[in-house]
Design an enzyme around this catalytic site. Structure first.
Site, PDB file in Angstrom:
ATOM      1  N   ASP A   8       0.845  -1.138   0.116  1.00  0.00           N
ATOM      2  CA  ASP A   8      -0.205  -0.104  -0.015  1.00  0.00           C
ATOM      3  C   ASP A   8       1.122   1.364  -0.020  1.00  0.00           C
ATOM      4  O   ASP A   8       1.522   1.582   0.950  1.00  0.00           O
ATOM      5  CB  ASP A   8      -0.771  -0.084   1.312  1.00  0.00           C
ATOM      6  CG  ASP A   8      -1.770   1.359   1.540  1.00  0.00           C
ATOM      7  OD1 ASP A   8      -1.729   2.369   0.517  1.00  0.00           O
ATOM      8  OD2 ASP A   8      -2.308   1.399   2.314  1.00  0.00           O
ATOM      9  N   LYS A  70       3.270  10.948  -3.848  1.00  0.00           N
ATOM     10  CA  LYS A  70       1.878  10.274  -4.761  1.00  0.00           C
ATOM     11  C   LYS A  70       0.939  11.244  -5.443  1.00  0.00           C
ATOM     12  O   LYS A  70       0.383  10.938  -6.379  1.00  0.00           O
ATOM     13  CB  LYS A  70       1.301   9.453  -3.777  1.00  0.00           C
ATOM     14  CG  LYS A  70       0.052   8.486  -4.318  1.00  0.00           C
ATOM     15  CD  LYS A  70      -0.701   7.706  -3.104  1.00  0.00           C
ATOM     16  CE  LYS A  70      -1.753   6.826  -3.630  1.00  0.00           C
ATOM     17  NZ  LYS A  70      -2.110   6.029  -2.591  1.00  0.00           N
ATOM     18  N   GLU A 147      -7.256   0.418  -4.171  1.00  0.00           N
ATOM     19  CA  GLU A 147      -7.273   0.491  -2.728  1.00  0.00           C
ATOM     20  C   GLU A 147      -8.508  -0.062  -2.220  1.00  0.00           C
ATOM     21  O   GLU A 147      -8.587  -1.042  -1.105  1.00  0.00           O
ATOM     22  CB  GLU A 147      -6.829   1.686  -2.205  1.00  0.00           C
ATOM     23  CG  GLU A 147      -5.431   1.906  -2.565  1.00  0.00           C
ATOM     24  CD  GLU A 147      -4.864   3.344  -2.507  1.00  0.00           C
ATOM     25  OE1 GLU A 147      -5.476   4.478  -1.860  1.00  0.00           O
ATOM     26  OE2 GLU A 147      -3.618   3.693  -2.960  1.00  0.00           O
ATOM     27  N   ASP A 170     -12.931   5.470   1.607  1.00  0.00           N
ATOM     28  CA  ASP A 170     -11.350   5.543   2.187  1.00  0.00           C
ATOM     29  C   ASP A 170     -11.034   7.003   1.959  1.00  0.00           C
ATOM     30  O   ASP A 170     -10.848   7.289   0.680  1.00  0.00           O
ATOM     31  CB  ASP A 170     -10.634   4.776   0.894  1.00  0.00           C
ATOM     32  CG  ASP A 170      -9.090   4.598   1.557  1.00  0.00           C
ATOM     33  OD1 ASP A 170      -8.667   5.399   2.226  1.00  0.00           O
ATOM     34  OD2 ASP A 170      -8.459   3.977   0.677  1.00  0.00           O
TER      35      ASP A 170
HETATM   36  N1  LIG Z   1      -6.393  10.247  14.739  1.00  0.00           N
HETATM   37  C1  LIG Z   1      -6.284  10.709  13.548  1.00  0.00           C
HETATM   38  N2  LIG Z   1      -7.293  12.044  13.441  1.00  0.00           N
HETATM   39  C2  LIG Z   1      -7.215  12.445  12.305  1.00  0.00           C
HETATM   40  N3  LIG Z   1      -6.517  12.523  11.189  1.00  0.00           N
HETATM   41  C3  LIG Z   1      -5.579  11.682  11.286  1.00  0.00           C
HETATM   42  C4  LIG Z   1      -5.391  10.553  12.346  1.00  0.00           C
HETATM   43  N4  LIG Z   1      -4.527   9.636  12.194  1.00  0.00           N
HETATM   44  C5  LIG Z   1      -4.031   9.871  10.934  1.00  0.00           C
HETATM   45  N5  LIG Z   1      -4.739  10.698  10.322  1.00  0.00           N
HETATM   46  C6  LIG Z   1      -4.359  11.291   9.082  1.00  0.00           C
HETATM   47  O1  LIG Z   1      -4.645  10.385   8.151  1.00  0.00           O
HETATM   48  C7  LIG Z   1      -3.772  10.641   6.975  1.00  0.00           C
HETATM   49  C8  LIG Z   1      -3.164   9.421   6.254  1.00  0.00           C
HETATM   50  O2  LIG Z   1      -4.003   8.455   6.240  1.00  0.00           O
HETATM   51  P1  LIG Z   1      -3.387   7.060   5.681  1.00  0.00           P
HETATM   52  O3  LIG Z   1      -2.390   6.418   6.018  1.00  0.00           O
HETATM   53  O4  LIG Z   1      -4.808   6.235   5.294  1.00  0.00           O
HETATM   54  O5  LIG Z   1      -3.167   7.682   4.084  1.00  0.00           O
HETATM   55  P2  LIG Z   1      -2.328   7.210   3.064  1.00  0.00           P
HETATM   56  O6  LIG Z   1      -2.655   5.918   2.696  1.00  0.00           O
HETATM   57  O7  LIG Z   1      -0.899   7.519   3.278  1.00  0.00           O
HETATM   58  O8  LIG Z   1      -2.673   8.070   1.916  1.00  0.00           O
HETATM   59  P3  LIG Z   1      -3.622   7.779   0.480  1.00  0.00           P
HETATM   60  O9  LIG Z   1      -4.388   6.388   0.516  1.00  0.00           O
HETATM   61  O10 LIG Z   1      -4.552   9.057   0.234  1.00  0.00           O
HETATM   62  O11 LIG Z   1      -2.566   7.653  -0.727  1.00  0.00           O
HETATM   63  C9  LIG Z   1      -3.062  11.755   7.275  1.00  0.00           C
HETATM   64  O12 LIG Z   1      -3.472  12.827   6.751  1.00  0.00           O
HETATM   65  C10 LIG Z   1      -3.151  11.694   8.851  1.00  0.00           C
HETATM   66  O13 LIG Z   1      -2.630  13.184   9.148  1.00  0.00           O
HETATM   67 MG   LIG Z   2      -4.138   4.595   1.799  1.00  0.00          MG
END
Ligand SMILES: Nc1ncnc2c1ncn2[C@@H]1O[C@H](COP(=O)(O)OP(=O)(O)OP(=O)(O)O)[C@@H](O)[C@H]1O
Ligand SMILES: [Mg+2]
Length: 563
Positions: A8, A70, A147, A170
């Protein structure tokens, strides 16, 4: 049986999983962590840093750090890392090389095959860029999986017997995706996908940052935007504040010595309430509704038939997001068991199906949809540039569809078949995937000869297009490997008459300077192509009267010339 891993590759973080004993298992990185920041940096001696070490260095060396790459995948943009210019693919390839190394250590063998997940709403160029990044890192990318499909797979594997309509919502760091799936008898069928590639938690951060910068300017008369170090610290504190507000009603931000005024250090001190934050992001939350409507509409499933709303992605931890979706759809959503790992686990399940690590009772069959419309350019009454749809968006794949066309003018003996992807009814506004000729049409009056065009699109991302003349049996075809297109360059348009655009006067001096510079022979060999690309893109944006893009390239060319 060769092991295939699932990756991922997220905007903010990257997770990796593999099937062991019939179940997905998250692979730990060199720090023993399940989550690796998608951050790439360079240190003073020119060594590339990836993950936690790069993230840690960002505060002191923001100019030597690249985050959220990304969002730029598939765009004709470059990023600067120290003194070197990289493509978005090259930066992602650094993250994936790091993944390859820690996976090798964890698994105690060199793993060269991977399934990588992408937002369902990524277009073919963005998908190809992801495959290319994998290739550069030494992976053979066996499949690109959407995803939300992956998230649903990780859920589905433990709920194989249920029959249900699942809406996967998502909301990650950089992208927002909605997908509707139907599950029955171990078959997981994707009904429709939609989303916004430029909407994520990162935008929440930005709203908060803008607010704080404005407050600081009001109070102190100092504009922090000009100071990249101050902005980097502010961003890191804003993210902490946002996360705190997911569990607390208010949160305090204190950053000492963020700026100087008249020789005195200034601190930033603010208390943000959850309500204030919710107001700041309300317009962004609103933007999630349209993709939901489109998905329900395209899949023909009404909201009352939804059995479950599955929340994935870090940003779904923001309470207002949950409340908003519950209110909008009239149903309480369910947080995925592991919102952070569901996608990687699903990618690993797909990998396990491909490698044979999963079979028998664990098996689950997936069908997917094509997120964008496919068709050809055709002539319709007075329109010479009409997008004739052959496979509408959100059609279940694999699929084969046929359309019949007629010769457009008298004595037409050949036809050019131009394959396009996109939602505009004007073909040239969409993305051209490939072209070919069909010859040998009998010479007759217009409209008397038929040309049958059929499209076949399979789960491996292969699109086969065939043109067939029923009266002679002549046929011609093209196979477009949507995942591994060699010529990734978008079809270029003629930009020579850019001066006729109403935007031209604003950009003319810069275009002239850049052309002079290009002919001066002073540009380093490795940068030449990029400068040419930028100039082309600037002219294209001028012709298309796309001010935002034109200004972006204007700025980029400026910076390149200064360097
Ligand atoms: N407890 C929380 N409250 C609010 N936001 C959060 C919390 N924990 C994580 N985030 C936010 O979630 C986001 C990351 O989420 P995730 O890891 O699912 O994204 P990613 O897989 O990296 O991105 P994408 O799927 O969009 O490519 C970040 O913007 C982070 O600041
Ligand atoms: Mg993601």
């Amino acid at each position: 049986m060769e092991t295939i891993i699932g990756i991922d590759l997220g905007t903010s973080t990257t997770e990796v999983a593999v099937i062991r004993n019939g179940k997905p298992e998250i692979i730990l990185n060199f720090d023993g962590e399940k989550v690796t920041p998608s951050v790439v940096g360079i240190d003073d001696s020119g060594n590339i840093l990836v993950g936690e070490s790069a993230l840690a260095r960002q505060i002191i060396a923001p100019e030597q750090t690249v985050i959220e790459i990304k969002r730029k995948m598939g765009l004709n943009e470059r990023v600067h890392l120290g003194k070197t210019i990289f493509t978005p693919e090259q930066i992602s390839a650094q993250i994936l090389s790091y993944v390859k190394r820690f996976v090798g250590e964890y698994m105690e063998e060199d793993i060269t095959k991977a399934v990588i997940s992408v937002p369902a709403y990524f277009d073919e160029i963005q998908r190809q860029a992801t495959v290319e990044a994998g290739r550069q890192a030494g992976f053979s990318v066996e499949r690109i999986i959407n995803e939300p499909t992956a998230a649903a797979l990780s859920y589905g594997l433990s709920h194989l017997d249920e029959e249900s309509h699942i809406l996967v919502y998502d909301f990650g760091g950089g992208t927002f995706d909605v997908t509707l799936l139907e599950m029955f008898g171990g078959v997981l069928e994707v009904k429709a996908s939609n989303g916004d590639n430029q909407l994520g938690g990162k935008d929440f951060d930005q709203k908060l940052i803008d607010f704080l910068v404005e407050r600081f300017e009001e109070k102190n008369g100092v504009d922090l935007r000009k100071d990249i170090y101050a902005m980097t610290r502010l961003k890191s504190e804003a993210i902490k504040c946002k996360i705190a507000l997911s569990s607390n009603e208010q949160s305090e931000i204190i950053i000492p010595m963020i700026a100087n005024k008249d020789g005195k250090p200034l601190a930033l001190e603010e208390t943000i309430t959850r309500t204030q934050f919710e107001e700041l992001i309300s317009e962004l939350v609103e933007r999630t509704h349209e993709p939901i409507d489109i998905v329900l509409n395209d899949s023909g499933v009404s909201e009352k038939d939804l059995d479950m709303i599955l929340l994935v992605g870090g940003s779904t931890r923001v309470p207002i997001i949950k409340e908003d979706i519950a209110q909008y759809l009239g149903k309480e959503p369910v947080q995925a068991i592991d919102p952070d790992y569901a996608v990687a686990e699903g990618a690993a399940i797909q990998a396990g199906i491909l490698s044979g690590a999963l079979d028998g009772d664990d098996s689950i069959v997936i069908t997917d949809v094509n997120p964008y419309t496919l068709g050809i350019r055709a002539l319709s009454y007075d329109d010479f540039d009409y997008m004739s749809v052959i496979i509408p968006r959100n059609t279940t794949i694999p699929v084969t569809k046929k359309e019949l066309y007629y010769t457009s003018w008298d004595n037409q003996t050949s036809a050019l078949i131009e394959v396009f992807q996109g939602e505009s009814s004007t073909a040239s506004h969409n993305h051209c995937l490939g072209t070919f000729h069909i010859e040998g049409i009998p010479s007759r009056r217009a409209g008397l000869e038929k040309i049958e065009v059929s499209f076949s699109y399979n789960l491996n991302g292969m699109l086969n297009v065939e043109a067939y003349i029923p009266s002679t049996g002549n046929a011609a075809e093209i196979t477009i490997d949507m995942l591994n297109q060699n010529d990734k360059k978008e079809q270029r348009i003629d930009v020579s008459n850019w001066k006729k655009s109403p935007l031209a006067p604003d950009f003319r001096p810069l275009v002239r300077r850049c052309e002079k510079w290009l002919s001066s022979g002073k540009i380093a060999e490795e940068d030449l192509e990029y400068v040419q690309d930028c100039l082309y893109s600037l002219k294209k944006a001028i012709i298309e009267e796309d001010l935002e893009n034109a200004e972006w390239y204007e700025n980029e060319i400026h910076e390149l010339m200064e360097e």
